[in-house]
Write a protein that holds these residues in place. Structure first.
Motif, PDB file in Angstrom:
ATOM      1  N   ASP A 237       0.829  -1.211   0.000  1.00 27.62           N
ATOM      2  CA  ASP A 237       0.000   0.000   0.000  1.00 27.62           C
ATOM      3  C   ASP A 237       0.861   1.258   0.000  1.00 27.62           C
ATOM      4  N   ARG A 240       2.362   1.758  -3.743  1.00 22.49           N
ATOM      5  CA  ARG A 240       1.396   1.560  -4.828  1.00 22.49           C
ATOM      6  C   ARG A 240       1.640   2.492  -6.000  1.00 22.49           C
ATOM      7  N   TYR A 290      -6.314  -2.743  -6.767  1.00 20.92           N
ATOM      8  CA  TYR A 290      -5.398  -1.880  -7.512  1.00 20.92           C
ATOM      9  C   TYR A 290      -5.754  -1.940  -8.997  1.00 20.92           C
TER      10      TYR A 290
END
Length: 417
Positions: A237, A240, A290
């Protein structure tokens, strides 16, 4: 396996034609320390010599001297990608000292991969750092982050412009876990190691895009079923926005009727019952989480216990075809999966032991001084998968889905695939 096959035939719906694109990246994987042998002084050569591992590394499968034949084996499968690592401990044996002989070795590895028509996937850090970095405190010393970046930039500069795919840090979560296990860091230092790995990835990502314009960069993470959100929070995260694709390593699932994932915590992966449909659940999870990132299965494979057949009769060929089936199903349902690497081209040193055998080609490191590469049934299976660009719409998996998969709960338990 007859009952499993029957259950499988009853469990799977008729599929539309599975259209895997012609530019899909079929590959194989290996790593430096695990397969090269002739190890330089490093954290892992010291862990291996500590008496705390099941086996010492020795010469492993001697990829250091037999890389050309292993690269040829990969090319003969039809592979488009060959993943390997450039070991920091080899190329920088002391602070400020670069070993050109070892760089020349990696130059030749790259040349062989390209000569056989494959794309190099280069890993910058596969959990190994030099002994002189150990002596300065490893990842407990803030200086290591800067030293890591100097080495990584040197490697990128050397191999820019060849069309490489770049993996910055292999499985960051397991990296930290292994350092905890062998004393590289203390438990209280784990958060700061994650912070350093995040900063290192973000920094080298930007440098790669300056030094090697157009290159695609990622870090592969180890998918651990049921705890994905916690795993994501410490690394993925946080990077990303510095990923060109998401690298996923999938090895096992967990379900109400399949608790065998517990063996993974004991490093007894050969006792885990495979759960191929969990790959679908993992891919769909990250396709949703994502959506801007293509997905690449950087590692997937099945170990056997010292190369012996599994008691349930499930083979490496079964495992390969079943997982590719579920990958194709994920693509049909919208997951942008661009590549798949089998781990690994040969057996190797599985971080303290030669007992788990993942290789398409098995090698009895402890019992065969010639380190002969013996093909498993996975060789012909993978060659055919690559040649036919998948398993096709008519394939029926051998392994039926588990009951109430907990790979990505609650969705994976209740979803109709």
């Amino acid at each position: 396996m007859a009952l499993t096959c029957l259950l499988g035939a009853l469990a799977f719906p008729t599929r539309a034609s599975a259209e895997v694109p012609d530019d899909f990246l079929w590959g194989v994987a290996t790593s430096g320390f695990q397969s090269e042998g002739s190890s330089s002084d490093s954290n892992w050569s010291r862990y291996s010599d500590s008496g705390r591992t099941h086996h010492k590394i020795g010469d492993s499968v001697d990829f250091r001297h037999r890389y050309a034949e292993d690269i040829d084996r990969a090319a003969d499968l039809g592979s488009k990608v060959f993943r390997f690592g450039v070991e920091w401990a080899r190329v920088q044996p002391a602070a400020g000292i670069w070993n050109e002989t070892e760089f020349a070795y990696y130059d030749d590895v790259v040349a062989h991969i390209r000569a056989r028509g494959m794309t190099p996937m280069i890993t910058l850090d596969h959990w190994v750092y030099p002994g002189w970095v150990v002596d300065q405190g490893g990842w407990t010393n803030p200086k290591t982050e800067a030293d890591w970046l100097v080495n990584a930039e040197k490697v990128v500069e050397r191999y820019s412009g060849i069309g490489a795919l770049w993996i910055t840090i292999n499985e960051p979560t397991v990296y930290v876990q292994r350092e905890l296990t062998y004393g590289g860091i203390a438990l209280t230092q784990a958060p700061s190691m994650f912070d350093s790995l995040v900063r290192a990835h973000r920094a080298i990502y930007d440098r790669i895009h300056v030094l090697d314009p157009g290159a695609r960069v990622s870090s592969n993470f180890s998918f651990i079923p049921g705890v994905s959100e916690a795993i994501d929070s410490v690394f993925t995260d946080r990077v990303r926005d510095k990923l060109d694709f998401l690298g996923i390593d999938y090895y096992y699932g967990v379900a109400l009727n399949n608790p065998t994932a517990a063996y993974a915590a004991l490093d007894e992966f050969y006792n885990v019952t495979p759960q191929p449909e969990g790959l679908y659940d993992a891919l769909m999870r990250y396709s949703d989480k994502y959506p801007e990132l293509p997905l690449y299965i950087v590692e997937n494979g099945m170990p056997t216990d010292n190369g012996a057949p599994r008691a349930d009769g499930y083979t490496r060929a079964n495992h390969l075809r079943d997982h590719i089936y579920w990958m194709e199903r994920a693509r049909e349902d919208g997951a942008d999966v661009i590549g798949y690497n089998y781990w690994s081209i040969t057996d190797n040193y599985e971080w303290g032991s030669y007992r788990p055998r993942f290789g398409l080609y098995t090698v009895d490191v402890l019992g065969d001084p010639t380190a002969a590469r013996i093909p498993t049934d996975g060789v012909d299976a993978y060659r055919r998968i690559i040649h036919e660009n998948g398993v096709g719409a008519d394939y029926v998996p051998v392994m039926a889905p588990a009951f109430c998969s907990l790979v990505d709960p609650p969705r994976s338990c209740t979803a109709t695939r």
